[in-house]
Design a protein around this motif. Structure first.
Motif, PDB file in Angstrom:
ATOM      1  N   TYR A   4      -2.458   1.301  -3.643  1.00 10.62           N
ATOM      2  CA  TYR A   4      -2.339  -0.348  -3.783  1.00 10.62           C
ATOM      3  C   TYR A   4      -1.617  -0.728  -4.849  1.00 10.62           C
ATOM      4  N   ASN A  45       0.404  -1.329   0.050  1.00 18.29           N
ATOM      5  CA  ASN A  45      -0.443   0.068   0.092  1.00 18.29           C
ATOM      6  C   ASN A  45       0.731   1.196   0.392  1.00 18.29           C
ATOM      7  N   ASN A  54      -5.952   5.344  -3.586  1.00 17.74           N
ATOM      8  CA  ASN A  54      -6.429   4.725  -2.054  1.00 17.74           C
ATOM      9  C   ASN A  54      -8.005   5.580  -2.089  1.00 17.74           C
TER      10      ASN A  54
END
Length: 263
Positions: free
Chosen positions: A235, A219, A252
């Protein structure tokens, strides 16, 4: 297919017998003469093949009467790939593939050249041991090529999660909370810890499907879509399919459902 490749590696010509067009069938047939478990598999495969052939010869809309109550009632829908590997497949489903391979390894001099994989004192037993796990599984819902689904977009998965989250708050407060951006000001909140854990689990599940394996995920990987824009965290994941490797990256903001009208 991999197991068959191992079984066929440097197989003696005389082990193939008269069935040279199907060496795996010849090997199982020959082993079945001296090993009862393999002999049972030979009988079951022959029954399956007969039912498949019978199904092909039936007029459209008619079913063989013996299908009712039969343990092989699903055989008419076997795919060409399943029929191609029917010997190994049947032994696997019957949970005896590891035993048959172990028997072949113990008697490898009858069937294989000295340089064969199964004749190797290390590789042969390792292959038999690796098959113990797959043979312990219950193959009650086998997927075929027409049952695969495509990987939905992140936006679609976010919408599904929102719907699930709304019902979860109304009916069962214990269900996973809906995703959203929350800034943590203290490290001692267990509720926020639970939310963060569920969010991470949700993000990881976005890239899972039945056709690819997730090899790596990380991430907050920054990507700059244009020179005049700031880098966006997202991600990143690496997936392996049958014939390729694929990199995926999802912002994200989209994971959290807060992208809005932004490009």
């Amino acid at each position: 297919g991999v197991v068959e490749a191992c079984l066929l590696h440097m197989l003696k010509r005389r082990a193939a017998g008269f069935l040279r067009t199907d060496k795996v069938a010849a090997l199982f047939t020959k082993v079945g003469k001296t090993y009862a478990i393999a002999g049972d598999i030979c009988k079951k495969v022959q029954e399956l093949q007969q039912q498949v052939e019978g199904r092909k010869n039936q007029p459209n809309g008619q079913e063989p009467l013996k299908r009712q109550g039969s343990t092989t009632s699903k055989t008419p829908v076997l795919t060409p790939q399943a029929i191609k590997h029917i010997w190994v497949r049947t032994a696997l489903i019957e949970k005896v593939l590891d035993k048959i391979v172990q028997y072949i390894v113990d008697n490898c001099s009858k069937y294989y050249e000295k340089e064969a994989l199964l004749a190797d004192p290390v590789c042969g037993p390792i292959l038999a041991s690796l098959l113990v796990g797959p043979c312990a599984l219950e193959y009650t819902k086998l997927k075929t090529a027409d049952h695969y689904w495509t990987d939905p977009s992140a936006d679609e998965l976010v919408q599904r999660h929102r719907i699930h989250g709304v019902h979860g708050r109304q009916d069962s407060p214990s269900k996973r909370p809906a995703l959203g951006i929350r800034k943590r000001h203290s490290s001692g909140s267990t509720s926020e810890d639970r939310f963060a854990a569920s969010a991470r689990e949700y993000v990881e599940s976005l890239h899972q499907n039945s056709r690819t394996h997730l090899l790596y995920g990380k991430n907050n990987v920054l990507v700059q879509p244009k020179d005049d824009l700031e880098a966006i965290p997202g991600y990143l994941s690496l997936h392996q399919s049958a014939d390729s490797l694929t990199l995926k990256w999802t912002p994200n903001q989209l994971m959290n459902g807060t992208l809005g009208d932004s490009e």
